[in-house]
Scaffold this motif. Structure first.
Motif, PDB file in Angstrom:
ATOM      1  N   VAL A  57       0.851  -1.192   0.000  1.00 28.83           N
ATOM      2  CA  VAL A  57       0.000   0.000   0.000  1.00 28.83           C
ATOM      3  C   VAL A  57       0.884   1.238   0.000  1.00 28.83           C
ATOM      4  CG1 VAL A  57      -1.785   1.295   1.231  1.00 28.83           C
ATOM      5  CG2 VAL A  57      -1.779  -1.213   1.295  1.00 28.83           C
ATOM      6  N   ASP A  58       0.602   2.188  -0.874  1.00 29.27           N
ATOM      7  CA  ASP A  58       1.347   3.435  -0.894  1.00 29.27           C
ATOM      8  C   ASP A  58       0.393   4.598  -1.160  1.00 29.27           C
ATOM      9  OD1 ASP A  58       2.899   2.791  -4.169  1.00 29.27           O
ATOM     10  OD2 ASP A  58       0.808   3.028  -3.576  1.00 29.27           O
ATOM     11  N   TRP A  59       0.825   5.788  -0.774  1.00 28.84           N
ATOM     12  CA  TRP A  59       0.021   6.985  -1.025  1.00 28.84           C
ATOM     13  C   TRP A  59       0.957   8.165  -1.192  1.00 28.84           C
ATOM     14  CZ3 TRP A  59       0.335   4.086   3.257  1.00 28.84           C
ATOM     15  CH2 TRP A  59       0.745   4.675   4.455  1.00 28.84           C
ATOM     16  N   TYR A  60       0.456   9.241  -1.832  1.00 25.81           N
ATOM     17  CA  TYR A  60       1.303  10.327  -2.276  1.00 25.81           C
ATOM     18  C   TYR A  60       0.695  11.693  -2.012  1.00 25.81           C
ATOM     19  CZ  TYR A  60       3.552   6.534  -4.745  1.00 25.81           C
ATOM     20  OH  TYR A  60       4.194   5.360  -5.047  1.00 25.81           O
ATOM     21  N   GLY A  61       1.564  12.687  -1.931  1.00 21.49           N
ATOM     22  CA  GLY A  61       1.105  14.065  -1.895  1.00 21.49           C
ATOM     23  C   GLY A  61       0.592  14.460  -3.267  1.00 21.49           C
ATOM     24  N   ASN A  62      -0.329  15.412  -3.299  1.00 24.90           N
ATOM     25  CA  ASN A  62      -0.951  15.795  -4.563  1.00 24.90           C
ATOM     26  C   ASN A  62       0.047  16.333  -5.585  1.00 24.90           C
ATOM     27  OD1 ASN A  62      -3.523  15.076  -3.733  1.00 24.90           O
ATOM     28  ND2 ASN A  62      -3.971  17.090  -2.885  1.00 24.90           N
ATOM     29  N   SER A  63       1.082  16.998  -5.115  1.00 27.67           N
ATOM     30  CA  SER A  63       2.027  17.632  -6.036  1.00 27.67           C
ATOM     31  C   SER A  63       2.973  16.644  -6.721  1.00 27.67           C
ATOM     32  CB  SER A  63       2.849  18.700  -5.300  1.00 27.67           C
ATOM     33  OG  SER A  63       3.601  18.106  -4.263  1.00 27.67           O
ATOM     34  N   VAL A  64       3.002  15.405  -6.232  1.00 32.62           N
ATOM     35  CA  VAL A  64       3.960  14.439  -6.802  1.00 32.62           C
ATOM     36  C   VAL A  64       3.313  13.181  -7.347  1.00 32.62           C
ATOM     37  CG1 VAL A  64       5.729  15.241  -5.201  1.00 32.62           C
ATOM     38  CG2 VAL A  64       4.433  13.180  -4.663  1.00 32.62           C
ATOM     39  N   LYS A  65       2.039  12.969  -7.049  1.00 36.62           N
ATOM     40  CA  LYS A  65       1.428  11.721  -7.521  1.00 36.62           C
ATOM     41  C   LYS A  65       1.448  11.702  -9.043  1.00 36.62           C
ATOM     42  CE  LYS A  65      -3.312  13.452  -7.075  1.00 36.62           C
ATOM     43  NZ  LYS A  65      -4.619  13.226  -6.414  1.00 36.62           N
ATOM     44  N   ASP A  66       1.608  10.539  -9.597  1.00 35.63           N
ATOM     45  CA  ASP A  66       1.753  10.307 -11.040  1.00 35.63           C
ATOM     46  C   ASP A  66       3.154  10.611 -11.544  1.00 35.63           C
ATOM     47  OD1 ASP A  66      -1.533  11.672 -11.609  1.00 35.63           O
ATOM     48  OD2 ASP A  66      -0.961   9.607 -11.188  1.00 35.63           O
ATOM     49  N   ARG A  67       4.027  11.209 -10.698  1.00 35.35           N
ATOM     50  CA  ARG A  67       5.422  11.443 -11.113  1.00 35.35           C
ATOM     51  C   ARG A  67       6.414  10.684 -10.224  1.00 35.35           C
ATOM     52  NH1 ARG A  67       7.700  16.302 -10.623  1.00 35.35           N
ATOM     53  NH2 ARG A  67       6.291  16.970  -8.944  1.00 35.35           N
ATOM     54  N   PHE A  68       6.071  10.510  -8.957  1.00 35.84           N
ATOM     55  CA  PHE A  68       6.965   9.854  -8.001  1.00 35.84           C
ATOM     56  C   PHE A  68       6.420   8.473  -7.651  1.00 35.84           C
ATOM     57  CE2 PHE A  68       8.919  13.843  -5.782  1.00 35.84           C
ATOM     58  CZ  PHE A  68       9.245  14.353  -7.029  1.00 35.84           C
ATOM     59  N   HIS A  69       7.337   7.581  -7.286  1.00 37.02           N
ATOM     60  CA  HIS A  69       6.927   6.235  -6.885  1.00 37.02           C
ATOM     61  C   HIS A  69       7.784   5.792  -5.710  1.00 37.02           C
ATOM     62  CE1 HIS A  69       5.475   2.174  -7.060  1.00 37.02           C
ATOM     63  NE2 HIS A  69       6.704   1.718  -7.183  1.00 37.02           N
ATOM     64  N   ILE A  70       7.138   5.339  -4.646  1.00 35.90           N
ATOM     65  CA  ILE A  70       7.842   4.848  -3.475  1.00 35.90           C
ATOM     66  C   ILE A  70       7.825   3.331  -3.483  1.00 35.90           C
ATOM     67  CG2 ILE A  70       5.757   4.938  -2.011  1.00 35.90           C
ATOM     68  CD1 ILE A  70       7.565   5.738   0.330  1.00 35.90           C
ATOM     69  N   SER A  71       8.912   2.732  -3.061  1.00 37.84           N
ATOM     70  CA  SER A  71       8.984   1.270  -3.001  1.00 37.84           C
ATOM     71  C   SER A  71       9.823   0.843  -1.815  1.00 37.84           C
ATOM     72  CB  SER A  71       9.564   0.703  -4.299  1.00 37.84           C
ATOM     73  OG  SER A  71      10.872   1.190  -4.520  1.00 37.84           O
ATOM     74  N   LEU A  72       9.716  -0.433  -1.480  1.00 36.34           N
ATOM     75  CA  LEU A  72      10.362  -0.973  -0.288  1.00 36.34           C
ATOM     76  C   LEU A  72      11.036  -2.285  -0.645  1.00 36.34           C
ATOM     77  CD1 LEU A  72      10.716  -1.229   2.865  1.00 36.34           C
ATOM     78  CD2 LEU A  72       8.445  -2.267   2.881  1.00 36.34           C
ATOM     79  N   ASP A  73      12.284  -2.430  -0.250  1.00 34.81           N
ATOM     80  CA  ASP A  73      12.995  -3.701  -0.382  1.00 34.81           C
ATOM     81  C   ASP A  73      13.215  -4.236   1.028  1.00 34.81           C
ATOM     82  OD1 ASP A  73      14.781  -5.797  -0.683  1.00 34.81           O
ATOM     83  OD2 ASP A  73      15.837  -4.825  -2.342  1.00 34.81           O
ATOM     84  N   ASN A  74      12.363  -5.191   1.431  1.00 34.59           N
ATOM     85  CA  ASN A  74      12.454  -5.730   2.785  1.00 34.59           C
ATOM     86  C   ASN A  74      13.778  -6.432   3.042  1.00 34.59           C
ATOM     87  OD1 ASN A  74       9.969  -4.968   4.020  1.00 34.59           O
ATOM     88  ND2 ASN A  74       8.904  -6.424   2.698  1.00 34.59           N
ATOM     89  N   SER A  75      14.316  -7.072   2.023  1.00 39.28           N
ATOM     90  CA  SER A  75      15.563  -7.816   2.216  1.00 39.28           C
ATOM     91  C   SER A  75      16.731  -6.885   2.544  1.00 39.28           C
ATOM     92  CB  SER A  75      15.885  -8.629   0.962  1.00 39.28           C
ATOM     93  OG  SER A  75      16.191  -7.780  -0.129  1.00 39.28           O
ATOM     94  N   LYS A  76      16.634  -5.636   2.117  1.00 37.68           N
ATOM     95  CA  LYS A  76      17.686  -4.661   2.385  1.00 37.68           C
ATOM     96  C   LYS A  76      17.266  -3.637   3.434  1.00 37.68           C
ATOM     97  CE  LYS A  76      19.568  -4.927  -2.315  1.00 37.68           C
ATOM     98  NZ  LYS A  76      19.895  -4.181  -3.555  1.00 37.68           N
ATOM     99  N   ASN A  77      16.030  -3.756   3.915  1.00 39.70           N
ATOM    100  CA  ASN A  77      15.495  -2.772   4.864  1.00 39.70           C
ATOM    101  C   ASN A  77      15.714  -1.352   4.342  1.00 39.70           C
ATOM    102  OD1 ASN A  77      13.940  -2.806   7.165  1.00 39.70           O
ATOM    103  ND2 ASN A  77      15.645  -2.370   8.527  1.00 39.70           N
ATOM    104  N   THR A  78      15.370  -1.178   3.087  1.00 39.85           N
ATOM    105  CA  THR A  78      15.612   0.090   2.403  1.00 39.85           C
ATOM    106  C   THR A  78      14.360   0.503   1.644  1.00 39.85           C
ATOM    107  OG1 THR A  78      17.973  -0.361   2.147  1.00 39.85           O
ATOM    108  CG2 THR A  78      17.011   1.254   0.645  1.00 39.85           C
TER     109      THR A  78
END
Length: 124
Positions: A57-78
């Motif tokens: 699940v992810d969510w974004y600020g209005n000024s960046v949605k559709d341009r920015f993408h957040i992701s998570l690598d659990n194996s690297k805790n990053t």
């Protein structure tokens, strides 16, 4: 001791892409919430993006949605923030933040842990 360390900032041109990273040590946030905020010169800190449920699940600020993408690598805790089609108004210091609980958080006060920030400058 929990530590968050951001990296990947720099000077880019309008329209470029950049990927920020946030390495977490001291605990895992795979079951909590991780987010990105930014602060432009002379402005308040602004919510950018957040992620939880191990990246489902992810969510974004209005000024960046559709341009920015957040992701998570659990194996690297990053976590990562992929920023595309950058604009001058994206300039600022970008901060990584964490909360050990899975909450749909957008406010600074909802995060317990913070990194030192990484600077992004978008030049026109």
């Amino acid at each position: 001791q929990v530590q968050l360390h951001e990296s990947g900032g720099g000077l880019v041109q309008v329209g470029d892409s950049l990927r920020l990273s946030c390495a977490c040590s001291g605990r895992t946030f795979s079951t909590g919430t991780m987010g990105w905020f930014r602060q432009a010169p002379g402005a308040e800190r602004e919510f950018v993006a957040a992620i939880w449920e191990g990246g489902e699940v992810d969510w974004y600020g209005n000024s960046v949605k559709d341009r920015f993408h957040i992701s998570l690598d659990n194996s690297k805790n990053t976590i990562y923030l992929e920023m595309n089609t950058l604009k001058p108004e994206d300039t600022g210091v970008y901060y990584c933040a964490g909360n050990p609980r899975p909450i749909h958080a957008r406010r600074e006060s909802e995060y317990d842990y913070w990194g030192q920030g990484t600077r992004v400058t978008v030049s026109s």
